[in-house]
Scaffold this motif. Structure first.
Motif, PDB file in Angstrom:
ATOM      1  N   CYS A 173       0.826  -1.211   0.000  1.00  0.00           N
ATOM      2  CA  CYS A 173       0.000   0.000   0.000  1.00  0.00           C
ATOM      3  C   CYS A 173       0.862   1.263   0.000  1.00  0.00           C
ATOM      4  CB  CYS A 173      -0.923   0.023   1.213  1.00  0.00           C
ATOM      5  SG  CYS A 173      -1.866  -1.507   1.447  1.00  0.00           S
TER       6      CYS A 173
ATOM      7  N   CYS B  35       1.862   3.847  -2.881  1.00  0.00           N
ATOM      8  CA  CYS B  35       1.122   5.077  -3.196  1.00  0.00           C
ATOM      9  C   CYS B  35       0.748   5.874  -1.947  1.00  0.00           C
ATOM     10  CB  CYS B  35      -0.150   4.749  -3.967  1.00  0.00           C
ATOM     11  SG  CYS B  35       0.161   3.879  -5.516  1.00  0.00           S
ATOM     12  N   HIS B  36       0.353   5.182  -0.882  1.00  0.00           N
ATOM     13  CA  HIS B  36      -0.048   5.873   0.353  1.00  0.00           C
ATOM     14  C   HIS B  36       1.163   5.974   1.279  1.00  0.00           C
ATOM     15  CE1 HIS B  36      -4.343   5.673  -0.628  1.00  0.00           C
ATOM     16  NE2 HIS B  36      -4.146   4.418  -1.007  1.00  0.00           N
TER      17      HIS B  36
ATOM     18  N   HIS C  91      -3.417   7.774  -9.818  1.00  0.00           N
ATOM     19  CA  HIS C  91      -3.347   6.365 -10.194  1.00  0.00           C
ATOM     20  C   HIS C  91      -4.744   5.841 -10.503  1.00  0.00           C
ATOM     21  CE1 HIS C  91       0.888   5.669  -9.159  1.00  0.00           C
ATOM     22  NE2 HIS C  91       0.680   6.547  -8.191  1.00  0.00           N
TER      23      HIS C  91
ATOM     24  N   PHE D  48      -7.074   8.968 -10.722  1.00  0.00           N
ATOM     25  CA  PHE D  48      -7.544   9.917  -9.706  1.00  0.00           C
ATOM     26  C   PHE D  48      -6.467  10.097  -8.652  1.00  0.00           C
ATOM     27  CE2 PHE D  48     -11.272   8.433 -11.836  1.00  0.00           C
ATOM     28  CZ  PHE D  48     -12.009   9.592 -11.994  1.00  0.00           C
TER      29      PHE D  48
ATOM     30  N   PRO E 182      -5.826   9.590  -2.323  1.00  0.00           N
ATOM     31  CA  PRO E 182      -6.252  10.350  -1.142  1.00  0.00           C
ATOM     32  C   PRO E 182      -5.381  10.030   0.068  1.00  0.00           C
ATOM     33  CG  PRO E 182      -7.835   8.580  -1.644  1.00  0.00           C
ATOM     34  CD  PRO E 182      -6.743   8.493  -2.666  1.00  0.00           C
TER      35      PRO E 182
ATOM     36  N   TYR F  35     -16.274   6.096   0.311  1.00  0.00           N
ATOM     37  CA  TYR F  35     -14.922   6.232  -0.213  1.00  0.00           C
ATOM     38  C   TYR F  35     -14.849   6.259  -1.747  1.00  0.00           C
ATOM     39  CZ  TYR F  35     -14.139   5.213   4.624  1.00  0.00           C
ATOM     40  OH  TYR F  35     -14.183   5.276   5.985  1.00  0.00           O
ATOM     41  N   MET F  36     -13.702   6.709  -2.211  1.00  0.00           N
ATOM     42  CA  MET F  36     -13.316   6.802  -3.630  1.00  0.00           C
ATOM     43  C   MET F  36     -13.913   8.058  -4.286  1.00  0.00           C
ATOM     44  SD  MET F  36     -11.320   4.376  -3.726  1.00  0.00           S
ATOM     45  CE  MET F  36     -10.987   2.920  -2.734  1.00  0.00           C
ATOM     46  N   HIS F  37     -13.402   8.392  -5.481  1.00  0.00           N
ATOM     47  CA  HIS F  37     -13.764   9.665  -6.121  1.00  0.00           C
ATOM     48  C   HIS F  37     -15.258   9.764  -6.364  1.00  0.00           C
ATOM     49  CE1 HIS F  37     -13.596   7.095  -9.748  1.00  0.00           C
ATOM     50  NE2 HIS F  37     -14.460   7.954 -10.238  1.00  0.00           N
TER      51      HIS F  37
ATOM     52  N   TYR G  14      -9.327  -4.163  -2.763  1.00  0.00           N
ATOM     53  CA  TYR G  14      -7.908  -4.450  -3.020  1.00  0.00           C
ATOM     54  C   TYR G  14      -7.626  -5.953  -2.944  1.00  0.00           C
ATOM     55  CZ  TYR G  14      -6.563   0.499  -2.800  1.00  0.00           C
ATOM     56  OH  TYR G  14      -6.402   1.830  -3.051  1.00  0.00           O
TER      57      TYR G  14
HETATM   58  C1  HEC Z   1      -1.269   2.288  -7.272  1.00  0.00           C
HETATM   59  C2  HEC Z   1      -1.434   3.189  -6.153  1.00  0.00           C
HETATM   60  C3  HEC Z   1      -2.209   2.681  -4.942  1.00  0.00           C
HETATM   61  C4  HEC Z   1      -1.923   1.582  -4.145  1.00  0.00           C
HETATM   62  C5  HEC Z   1      -0.773   0.587  -4.285  1.00  0.00           C
HETATM   63  C6  HEC Z   1      -2.938   1.563  -3.117  1.00  0.00           C
HETATM   64  N1  HEC Z   1      -3.790   2.618  -3.277  1.00  0.00           N
HETATM   65 FE1  HEC Z   1      -5.362   3.082  -2.057  1.00  0.00          FE
HETATM   66  N2  HEC Z   1      -5.955   4.526  -3.397  1.00  0.00           N
HETATM   67  C7  HEC Z   1      -5.281   4.872  -4.544  1.00  0.00           C
HETATM   68  C8  HEC Z   1      -6.108   5.765  -5.333  1.00  0.00           C
HETATM   69  C9  HEC Z   1      -5.714   6.394  -6.673  1.00  0.00           C
HETATM   70  C10 HEC Z   1      -7.311   5.916  -4.647  1.00  0.00           C
HETATM   71  C11 HEC Z   1      -8.546   6.707  -5.130  1.00  0.00           C
HETATM   72  C12 HEC Z   1      -9.160   5.953  -6.331  1.00  0.00           C
HETATM   73  C13 HEC Z   1     -10.443   6.534  -6.874  1.00  0.00           C
HETATM   74  O1  HEC Z   1     -11.112   7.297  -6.194  1.00  0.00           O
HETATM   75  O2  HEC Z   1     -10.787   6.174  -8.019  1.00  0.00           O
HETATM   76  C14 HEC Z   1      -7.176   5.129  -3.411  1.00  0.00           C
HETATM   77  C15 HEC Z   1      -8.149   5.063  -2.411  1.00  0.00           C
HETATM   78  C16 HEC Z   1      -7.969   4.403  -1.197  1.00  0.00           C
HETATM   79  C17 HEC Z   1      -8.859   4.510  -0.060  1.00  0.00           C
HETATM   80  C18 HEC Z   1     -10.114   5.375   0.019  1.00  0.00           C
HETATM   81  C19 HEC Z   1      -9.816   6.700   0.661  1.00  0.00           C
HETATM   82  C20 HEC Z   1     -10.905   7.732   0.475  1.00  0.00           C
HETATM   83  O3  HEC Z   1     -10.865   8.735   1.223  1.00  0.00           O
HETATM   84  O4  HEC Z   1     -11.774   7.598  -0.400  1.00  0.00           O
HETATM   85  C21 HEC Z   1      -8.355   3.693   0.924  1.00  0.00           C
HETATM   86  C22 HEC Z   1      -8.929   3.480   2.320  1.00  0.00           C
HETATM   87  C23 HEC Z   1      -7.169   3.074   0.390  1.00  0.00           C
HETATM   88  N3  HEC Z   1      -6.957   3.541  -0.890  1.00  0.00           N
HETATM   89  C24 HEC Z   1      -6.378   2.136   1.064  1.00  0.00           C
HETATM   90  C25 HEC Z   1      -5.378   1.386   0.442  1.00  0.00           C
HETATM   91  C26 HEC Z   1      -4.807   0.163   0.980  1.00  0.00           C
HETATM   92  C27 HEC Z   1      -5.207  -0.467   2.303  1.00  0.00           C
HETATM   93  C28 HEC Z   1      -3.885  -0.276   0.068  1.00  0.00           C
HETATM   94  C29 HEC Z   1      -3.057  -1.551   0.100  1.00  0.00           C
HETATM   95  C30 HEC Z   1      -3.831  -2.766   0.120  1.00  0.00           C
HETATM   96  C31 HEC Z   1      -3.874   0.679  -1.020  1.00  0.00           C
HETATM   97  N4  HEC Z   1      -4.800   1.656  -0.769  1.00  0.00           N
HETATM   98  C32 HEC Z   1      -3.029   0.602  -2.121  1.00  0.00           C
HETATM   99  C33 HEC Z   1      -4.006   4.434  -4.905  1.00  0.00           C
HETATM  100  C34 HEC Z   1      -3.396   3.317  -4.391  1.00  0.00           C
END
Ligand code: HEC
Ligand code: HEC
Length: 385
Positions: free
Chosen positions: A237, A240-241, A252, A312, A315, A326-328, A342
């Motif tokens: 995770c 990106c985060h 992404h 997008f 976040p 959650y999400m965009h 995920y």
């Molecule tokens: C490739 C980059 C990437 C990785 C790796 C990634 N994320 Fe994300 N994450 C994003 C993006 C981009 C969004 C928003 C997507 C959208 O809204 O379409 C997001 C959204 C989220 C959100 C929602 C937050 C909100 O305020 O809406 C959570 C919670 C989250 N991710 C947790 C995780 C976790 C847990 C992992 C590992 C299992 C992970 N992410 C791995 C890119 C990533």
């Protein structure tokens, strides 16, 4: 022959064995995982000052911005304020999948906590600074308004707004509507820059790890520790985060559908880059107060690519337990739904050039529980009533 007492002792041991076997092993982190955990802090970060905004950090501007943020007179129907969607009691979100202003908006309302100091604003990064992002809802007919004239007129005609404007900017509102509206947005930005989320149980764990304090580390729940291990380890995770805000600030595609309704899509970053290029309110434009103009570099160098379609902004995850859905597009209702997304990741939905970073995690029920438990520790416990 064994006595009754000996037999009982054997039975006790036998009964204890499976319990020991089932007790989860203590969580240990590799050196690489420790480095990633440490990079998620420290918290809070130093205060943000925005050189492109001449009233950033000024007490009078913050006070003016606080008023403006809750003031429905800035909207054309006199009924909508920033707080209609960014509600202070809801972690500055609205609890809706997609925002509702003067009309329905295509996207989910993000929080404005910890919003200062980002490189890009909006889910599509259509703005490269906080004041331009704060001006947008005022002039967007779906959110609050129809142009800069209404905003400027509100400041000129309402005595209380006019007075505060003069105190902050050192002159009466000038005749140019756009200048007045951008100033209003700069006061709004000054206010939002001071909105910060408090320290969390995760921060206590992270700092305890940094100083090698095993006793303090042990106070962090085991489930959250296992979830954290997935977050910085197998789950990847932190690709990106990452960083204290839990985002790389870039864009992404993680396979969230981008149809707004049948036949209409949200192109995300692709449209954001076009809007950025067409805007006068960027760091490369005439309203940047930074005489050096240095921060405009990333904007000048951004280029439109096919892969930007359906991307997008990543976040931040601080306070994430309080900002559902959650999400965009607000399409996932709970953190469990996000983790399931995920875990089962529909790889065929990763369009464009695809995100090679992402693989379905294939977590079982317990693995999902643990990752959710970790994400929940990124919010401070609610104060007891
Ligand atoms: C490739 C980059 C990437 C990785 C790796 C990634 N994320 Fe994300 N994450 C994003 C993006 C981009 C969004 C928003 C997507 C959208 O809204 O379409 C997001 C959204 C989220 C959100 C929602 C937050 C909100 O305020 O809406 C959570 C919670 C989250 N991710 C947790 C995780 C976790 C847990 C992992 C590992 C299992 C992970 N992410 C791995 C890119 C990533
Ligand atoms: C109708 C609901 C609504 C109102 C009213 C509203 N917003 Fe928003 N806000 C949103 C939505 C939806 C987004 C995401 C926009 C996008 O990505 O296109 C957003 C995004 C933002 C962001 C960007 C956050 C980030 O992390 O990128 C800021 C800052 C912001 N709004 C400030 C304000 C201010 C200041 C006002 C009042 C002048 C305001 N908003 C009024 C719904 C609203």
């Amino acid at each position: 022959m064994a006595s009754a007492r000996q037999l009982a002792a054997i039975a006790l041991v036998a009964a204890a064995v499976p319990a020991i076997a089932q007790a989860p092993p203590p969580v240990t982190f590799t050196d690489a995982e420790v480095r990633r955990i440490l990079s998620l802090g420290p918290w809070p970060p130093p205060p943000v000052v925005d050189p492109s905004n001449r009233v950033s950090g000024k007490a009078e501007a913050i006070a003016f911005g606080t008023r403006l943020f809750a003031d429905p007179r800035l909207s054309t129907n006199g009924a909508i304020a920033c707080t209609t969607c960014h509600q202070p009691g809801r972690a500055f979100t609205d609890g809706l999948p997609r925002a509702q202003g003067l009309a329905r908006v295509d996207r989910n309302t993000p929080t404005v906590n910890d919003v200062g100091g980002q490189r890009w604003y909006g889910w599509d990064g259509a703005h490269d600074n906080l004041w331009a992002q704060s001006l947008r809802p005022l002039v967007d007919p779906r959110e609050m308004g129809d142009g800069v004239a209404h905003v400027a007129a509100a400041v000129r005609t309402h005595g209380d707004l006019r007075e505060r404007y003069v105190a902050v900017f050192g002159r009466p509102p000038p005749a140019d509507d756009e200048v007045v509206a951008v100033d209003v947005a700069k006061a709004l930005a000054a206010y939002q820059e001071v909105l910060a989320t408090p320290r969390t149980p995760f921060d206590d764990f992270r700092d305890a790890l940094a100083r090698g304090d095993a006793a303090a580390m042990a106070r962090y729940p085991q489930a959250a520790q296992r979830g954290l291990k997935t977050f910085v380890g197998a789950g990847n995770c932190t690709a990106c985060h990452l960083g204290p805000r839990f985002t790389n600030g870039e864009f992404h595609d993680i396979g969230i559908p981008f149809f707004v309704e049948p036949g209409r899509v949200d192109p995300g970053r692709h449209a954001g880059i076009r809007r950025l290029g067409a805007s006068r309110h960027t760091l490369t434009g005439p309203f940047n107060d930074d005489p050096v103009r240095a921060p405009g570099t990333s904007t000048r160098h951004v280029s439109l690519e096919h892969r930007n379609y359906g991307e997008f902004k990543v976040p931040g995850l601080r306070n994430v337990a309080r900002t559902a859905p959650y999400m965009h597009n607000g399409s996932l209702a709970t953190l469990r739904d996000v983790v399931r997304h995920y875990s089962d990741l529909p790889e065929d939905r990763l369009h464009a050039d695809g995100e090679r970073i992402l693989k379905p995690l294939g977590l079982d029920r317990y693995g999902i529980d643990d990752l959710v438990a970790f994400l929940e520790t990124l919010s401070a416990p609610l104060p007891r009533p």
